[in-house]
Design a protein around this motif. Structure first.
Motif, PDB file in Angstrom:
ATOM      1  N   ASP A   1     -15.751   9.978 -76.131  1.00  0.00           N
ATOM      2  CA  ASP A   1     -16.843  10.784 -76.702  1.00  0.00           C
ATOM      3  C   ASP A   1     -16.904  10.619 -78.223  1.00  0.00           C
ATOM      4  O   ASP A   1     -17.976  10.475 -78.805  1.00  0.00           O
ATOM      5  N   GLU A   2     -15.745  10.676 -78.844  1.00  0.00           N
ATOM      6  CA  GLU A   2     -15.694  10.615 -80.313  1.00  0.00           C
ATOM      7  C   GLU A   2     -16.149   9.255 -80.845  1.00  0.00           C
ATOM      8  O   GLU A   2     -16.743   9.175 -81.901  1.00  0.00           O
ATOM      9  N   LEU A   3     -15.804   8.205 -80.098  1.00  0.00           N
ATOM     10  CA  LEU A   3     -16.085   6.854 -80.615  1.00  0.00           C
ATOM     11  C   LEU A   3     -17.472   6.350 -80.236  1.00  0.00           C
ATOM     12  O   LEU A   3     -17.900   5.289 -80.690  1.00  0.00           O
ATOM     13  N   ASP A   4     -18.161   7.128 -79.427  1.00  0.00           N
ATOM     14  CA  ASP A   4     -19.478   6.699 -78.966  1.00  0.00           C
ATOM     15  C   ASP A   4     -20.428   6.527 -80.158  1.00  0.00           C
ATOM     16  O   ASP A   4     -20.489   7.371 -81.050  1.00  0.00           O
ATOM     17  N   SER A   5     -21.136   5.419 -80.165  1.00  0.00           N
ATOM     18  CA  SER A   5     -22.054   5.142 -81.281  1.00  0.00           C
ATOM     19  C   SER A   5     -23.453   4.853 -80.728  1.00  0.00           C
ATOM     20  O   SER A   5     -23.600   4.481 -79.560  1.00  0.00           O
ATOM     21  N   ASP A   6     -24.476   5.008 -81.571  1.00  0.00           N
ATOM     22  CA  ASP A   6     -25.821   4.645 -81.119  1.00  0.00           C
ATOM     23  C   ASP A   6     -26.051   3.132 -81.258  1.00  0.00           C
ATOM     24  O   ASP A   6     -27.110   2.623 -80.905  1.00  0.00           O
ATOM     25  N   LEU A   7     -25.053   2.435 -81.771  1.00  0.00           N
ATOM     26  CA  LEU A   7     -25.180   0.987 -81.916  1.00  0.00           C
ATOM     27  C   LEU A   7     -24.466   0.268 -80.769  1.00  0.00           C
ATOM     28  O   LEU A   7     -23.270   0.486 -80.550  1.00  0.00           O
ATOM     29  N   ARG A   8     -25.211  -0.578 -80.094  1.00  0.00           N
ATOM     30  CA  ARG A   8     -24.626  -1.267 -78.949  1.00  0.00           C
ATOM     31  C   ARG A   8     -23.483  -2.211 -79.369  1.00  0.00           C
ATOM     32  O   ARG A   8     -22.470  -2.331 -78.678  1.00  0.00           O
ATOM     33  N   CYS A   9     -23.633  -2.829 -80.546  1.00  0.00           N
ATOM     34  CA  CYS A   9     -22.597  -3.781 -80.977  1.00  0.00           C
ATOM     35  C   CYS A   9     -21.255  -3.073 -81.206  1.00  0.00           C
ATOM     36  O   CYS A   9     -20.190  -3.646 -80.987  1.00  0.00           O
ATOM     37  N   VAL A  10     -21.334  -1.801 -81.633  1.00  0.00           N
ATOM     38  CA  VAL A  10     -20.102  -1.030 -81.840  1.00  0.00           C
ATOM     39  C   VAL A  10     -19.511  -0.651 -80.480  1.00  0.00           C
ATOM     40  O   VAL A  10     -18.309  -0.838 -80.221  1.00  0.00           O
ATOM     41  N   ASN A  11     -20.363  -0.136 -79.613  1.00  0.00           N
ATOM     42  CA  ASN A  11     -19.877   0.296 -78.297  1.00  0.00           C
ATOM     43  C   ASN A  11     -19.247  -0.847 -77.495  1.00  0.00           C
ATOM     44  O   ASN A  11     -18.294  -0.630 -76.758  1.00  0.00           O
TER      45      ASN A  11
ATOM     46  N   VAL B   1     -15.710  -1.209 -78.800  1.00  0.00           N
ATOM     47  CA  VAL B   1     -14.895  -0.050 -78.407  1.00  0.00           C
ATOM     48  C   VAL B   1     -14.577  -0.120 -76.912  1.00  0.00           C
ATOM     49  O   VAL B   1     -13.443   0.114 -76.484  1.00  0.00           O
ATOM     50  N   LYS B   2     -15.593  -0.483 -76.147  1.00  0.00           N
ATOM     51  CA  LYS B   2     -15.408  -0.578 -74.698  1.00  0.00           C
ATOM     52  C   LYS B   2     -14.336  -1.610 -74.375  1.00  0.00           C
ATOM     53  O   LYS B   2     -13.511  -1.424 -73.491  1.00  0.00           O
ATOM     54  N   HIS B   3     -14.365  -2.689 -75.135  1.00  0.00           N
ATOM     55  CA  HIS B   3     -13.378  -3.729 -74.854  1.00  0.00           C
ATOM     56  C   HIS B   3     -11.957  -3.223 -75.081  1.00  0.00           C
ATOM     57  O   HIS B   3     -11.092  -3.393 -74.226  1.00  0.00           O
ATOM     58  N   VAL B   4     -11.714  -2.560 -76.211  1.00  0.00           N
ATOM     59  CA  VAL B   4     -10.333  -2.100 -76.444  1.00  0.00           C
ATOM     60  C   VAL B   4      -9.940  -0.967 -75.508  1.00  0.00           C
ATOM     61  O   VAL B   4      -8.779  -0.841 -75.137  1.00  0.00           O
ATOM     62  N   SER B   5     -10.907  -0.136 -75.123  1.00  0.00           N
ATOM     63  CA  SER B   5     -10.483   0.996 -74.277  1.00  0.00           C
ATOM     64  C   SER B   5     -10.444   0.651 -72.784  1.00  0.00           C
ATOM     65  O   SER B   5      -9.949   1.436 -71.984  1.00  0.00           O
ATOM     66  N   ARG B   6     -10.952  -0.551 -72.433  1.00  0.00           N
ATOM     67  CA  ARG B   6     -10.858  -0.950 -71.025  1.00  0.00           C
ATOM     68  C   ARG B   6      -9.405  -1.213 -70.635  1.00  0.00           C
ATOM     69  O   ARG B   6      -8.995  -1.033 -69.505  1.00  0.00           O
ATOM     70  N   PHE B   7      -8.633  -1.641 -71.609  1.00  0.00           N
ATOM     71  CA  PHE B   7      -7.234  -1.964 -71.326  1.00  0.00           C
ATOM     72  C   PHE B   7      -6.356  -0.823 -71.832  1.00  0.00           C
ATOM     73  O   PHE B   7      -6.098  -0.711 -73.016  1.00  0.00           O
ATOM     74  N   ARG B   8      -5.956   0.059 -70.925  1.00  0.00           N
ATOM     75  CA  ARG B   8      -5.157   1.226 -71.298  1.00  0.00           C
ATOM     76  C   ARG B   8      -3.727   0.836 -71.599  1.00  0.00           C
ATOM     77  O   ARG B   8      -3.148  -0.004 -70.923  1.00  0.00           O
ATOM     78  N   GLY B   9      -3.144   1.480 -72.562  1.00  0.00           N
ATOM     79  CA  GLY B   9      -1.727   1.269 -72.846  1.00  0.00           C
ATOM     80  C   GLY B   9      -0.893   2.352 -72.166  1.00  0.00           C
ATOM     81  O   GLY B   9      -1.359   3.029 -71.247  1.00  0.00           O
ATOM     82  N   LYS B  10       0.302   2.531 -72.658  1.00  0.00           N
ATOM     83  CA  LYS B  10       1.222   3.482 -72.020  1.00  0.00           C
ATOM     84  C   LYS B  10       0.950   4.927 -72.404  1.00  0.00           C
ATOM     85  O   LYS B  10       1.546   5.832 -71.832  1.00  0.00           O
ATOM     86  N   MET B  11       0.112   5.131 -73.422  1.00  0.00           N
ATOM     87  CA  MET B  11      -0.213   6.482 -73.898  1.00  0.00           C
ATOM     88  C   MET B  11       1.049   7.231 -74.345  1.00  0.00           C
ATOM     89  O   MET B  11       1.167   8.449 -74.182  1.00  0.00           O
TER      90      MET B  11
ATOM     91  N   ASP C   1     -10.781  -0.419 -88.851  1.00  0.00           N
ATOM     92  CA  ASP C   1     -11.252   0.574 -89.833  1.00  0.00           C
ATOM     93  C   ASP C   1     -12.022   1.692 -89.136  1.00  0.00           C
ATOM     94  O   ASP C   1     -11.858   2.875 -89.456  1.00  0.00           O
ATOM     95  N   PHE C   2     -12.861   1.298 -88.195  1.00  0.00           N
ATOM     96  CA  PHE C   2     -13.669   2.270 -87.448  1.00  0.00           C
ATOM     97  C   PHE C   2     -12.749   3.262 -86.712  1.00  0.00           C
ATOM     98  O   PHE C   2     -12.970   4.478 -86.739  1.00  0.00           O
ATOM     99  N   LEU C   3     -11.705   2.730 -86.109  1.00  0.00           N
ATOM    100  CA  LEU C   3     -10.773   3.589 -85.360  1.00  0.00           C
ATOM    101  C   LEU C   3     -10.008   4.530 -86.293  1.00  0.00           C
ATOM    102  O   LEU C   3      -9.863   5.726 -86.008  1.00  0.00           O
ATOM    103  N   ILE C   4      -9.527   4.015 -87.401  1.00  0.00           N
ATOM    104  CA  ILE C   4      -8.733   4.865 -88.309  1.00  0.00           C
ATOM    105  C   ILE C   4      -9.644   5.913 -88.953  1.00  0.00           C
ATOM    106  O   ILE C   4      -9.269   7.069 -89.120  1.00  0.00           O
ATOM    107  N   SER C   5     -10.860   5.498 -89.268  1.00  0.00           N
ATOM    108  CA  SER C   5     -11.813   6.428 -89.861  1.00  0.00           C
ATOM    109  C   SER C   5     -12.138   7.561 -88.876  1.00  0.00           C
ATOM    110  O   SER C   5     -12.170   8.742 -89.241  1.00  0.00           O
TER     111      SER C   5
END
Ligand code: IPE
Ligand code: IPE
Ligand code: MG
Ligand code: MG
Length: 324
Positions: free
Chosen positions: A25-35, A38-48, A115-119
């Motif tokens: 929800d937080e990382l959702d953007s109105d820009l498709r290039c951003v999403n 983001v989708k690519h990195v969050s598709r692969f879950r880590g150990k959390m 940068d987007f993630l840290i911001s």
């Protein structure tokens, strides 16, 4: 996910699911290039691991509130930002069994996504009514960057000593784990000695975790670990097994390691692995990690017993026994 990790996260499963939702929800953007990125990195879950530390420290000190979900989301964002940037630095192609952003879209996109993630992590953290967490996370990300800078400053320094190595891993990895535990307890206004004990747990666990990561970089199997391996030697980074080897191996083995590290052999990491494996230096590093795990577990004794505490105890063991 391994069975051990699955059983660790079971007790906090619904909260971890809430963290994942919040993350998206937080990382959702109105820009498709951003999403797309983001989708690519969050598709692969880590150990959390880091969100789990926040949640378990919260459960161990009185229970979970909304702020725990917020902080747990913040630390996973920080962690993922550092991974995206780290893969640029390491020129890694594989992460969490998927292609890295730098491999897929190039370094420019990866730097900006980091940068987007840290911001976003600080944007979310500053939504809390107190500034305490933002200050602590800020101090931690300062240390993290310092750790990575100290590491590249020592690139190619084949005489790196154990003390400096420990300083590097404390800042780049353990500081965030310590902050996770600290904040999990802080939200509950836990007594100072409990908060300090949990912080010690996180710090020792984080150091053991990075030592094991460095061991896996040498002896791990890429299909299990799911990320590019052999990078530390490729990049001239001395990790604990190599530091021990340089201190204890016969002179001719040490000079062989030195020339392998300095050279550009295509099978450099395999040759180094074959040199190190019979030497006892891997065992030395694993023992060091076990000592740190013992320290982490001892710190837990200062807290009242609970299921969450028991899970944290199991988690400390998992950190050094994990295959990935
Ligand atoms: C990788 O951390 C970076 C290190 C500090 C060694 P993790 O192994 O926790 O990464 P994910 O989140 O599970 O992919
Ligand atoms: C990176 O260390 C740790 C961070 C804090 C980003 P590594 O370079 O060893 O992490 P991996 O092995 O790529 O996950
Ligand atoms: Mg790396
Ligand atoms: Mg590594």
């Amino acid at each position: 996910m391994t069975d051990a990790m699955a059983s660790i996260t079971e007790s906090i499963g619904p909260h971890l699911a809430a963290v994942e939702r919040r993350f998206h929800d937080e990382l959702d953007s109105d820009l498709r290039c951003v999403n797309t990125l983001v989708k690519h990195v969050s598709r692969f879950r880590g150990k959390m691991l880091r969100p789990s530390l926040v949640l378990l420290a919260g459960k161990a000190t009185g229970g979970l509130r909304d702020e725990h979900t917020t902080i747990a989301t913040v630390v996973e964002m920080v962690h993922m930002a550092t991974l995206v940037h780290d893969d640029v630095l390491d020129e890694a192609e594989l992460r969490r069994k998927g292609a890295t952003i730098n491999h897929l879209r190039g370094n420019e996109a990866a730097v900006l996504l980091g940068d987007f993630l840290i911001s976003h992590s600080f944007h979310l953290c500053s939504s809390l009514s107190s500034q305490y967490a933002s200050r602590l996370i800020g101090r931690t990300t300062n240390q993290l960057a310092e750790g990575e800078l100290l590491q590249i400053d020592n690139r190619g320094n084949f005489d790196l000593d154990e003390e400096t190595y420990l300083r590097i891993i404390t800042r780049k990895t353990a500081s965030l784990c310590a902050a996770c535990c600290h904040l999990g307890a802080w939200i509950n206004e836990a007594p100072a000695e409990q908060t300090a004990a949990l912080e010690t747990y996180g710090l020792s666990l984080g150091m053991a975790f990075q030592i094991q990561d460095d061991v896996l970089d040498i002896v791990g199997d890429v299909s299990t670990v799911g990320k590019t391996l052999g990078i530390d030697v490729e990049k001239g980074k001395m990790t604990l097994p190599l530091i021990h080897f340089m201190r204890t191996a016969p002179a001719e083995h040490r000079s062989l390691l030195r020339s392998l590290l300095a050279g550009n052999d295509p099978d450099k990491s395999e040759q180094i692995r074959n040199l190190i494996l019979p030497s006892g230096s891997i065992d030395f590093a694993v023992n060091r990690a076990h000592q740190l795990v013992d320290k982490a577990r001892q710190a837990l004794r200062l807290l009242p017993s609970s299921d969450a505490l028991q899970t944290m105890d199991v988690m400390a063991e998992f950190v050094v026994n994990r295959p990935h």
